[in-house]
Enzyme design. Sequence first.
Site, short mmCIF file in Angstrom:
data_model
loop_
_atom_site.label_atom_id
_atom_site.label_comp_id
_atom_site.label_asym_id
_atom_site.label_seq_id
_atom_site.Cartn_x
_atom_site.Cartn_y
_atom_site.Cartn_z
N ASP A 56 -24.37 -15.29 22.25
CA ASP A 56 -25.48 -14.36 22.51
C ASP A 56 -25.10 -12.95 22.05
O ASP A 56 -25.90 -12.24 21.43
CB ASP A 56 -25.79 -14.36 24.01
CG ASP A 56 -26.79 -13.29 24.40
OD1 ASP A 56 -27.95 -13.38 23.96
OD2 ASP A 56 -26.42 -12.37 25.14
N GLU A 125 -27.04 -20.58 20.70
CA GLU A 125 -26.13 -19.45 20.89
C GLU A 125 -24.69 -19.92 20.94
O GLU A 125 -23.79 -19.26 20.39
CB GLU A 125 -26.50 -18.71 22.18
CG GLU A 125 -27.80 -17.92 22.07
CD GLU A 125 -28.20 -17.22 23.35
OE1 GLU A 125 -28.94 -16.23 23.28
OE2 GLU A 125 -27.77 -17.68 24.44
#
Length: 233
Positions: A56, A125
């Site tokens: 992320d 992610e």
Amino acid sequence: MLTNTRKTQLINFSNSQKLKIKDLSLLNTALTHSSFIKDNSNKNITDNERLEFFGDAVLKLYVSDYLLSKYLNYSEGELSKLRAVVVSEKILGNIAKKINLDKYILVGKNEKKQLPISILADSLEALIAVIYYECGEKKAKEYILNHWYEYIEIADKNKEKDNFKAVLQEYLQGNNKGLPIYKTFLESGPDHDKEFEVAVFLDNNEFARGVGKTKKEASQSAAKNALIKLGRY
């Protein structure tokens, strides 16, 4: 210990993405959801939450870098709004489906029936983290820009970039401040001309209010006012 079948699956996926990933165990971890571990009671398997956390950050870094270089006249607030849309769960889910990531994710029985978009987004992610570790910064940046470019272009022309609620949520989560809560406090006027007043709460304390002709409009106004108080708009 990975089975030969699983190794083959992971190699096929890596090849389809033109990635050279030597550590298949790391890739397997990136594609293992916590629900799979719960169902299988296997303590030797690790879920992808830590990789998701790092991925992320990598995604936001390179998207932010690209936005800064592309939109030289945009303010910090405008860049934040645009990034919030580009790295949203919805777009992550779309990209995950596009690269057929869903075929390789290990999940529990309940999740397997209908794979939630949140799992797709989190797994993507985690994959980005693996690309960064295994293929290097340059490849990670290249991979992100290749897959996110069209969404950045679309988002800049889309009214969705003015989603103040998304921007506020991203900022709060990024700073470990929890999630905002919206409550309608006032509904007035005749049916054909209603007006709503909505308050947004941070840490269970009222932080800002907004008004609008619909609850959605009022909550967006409240989020915008919260961002103004936070100095983020």
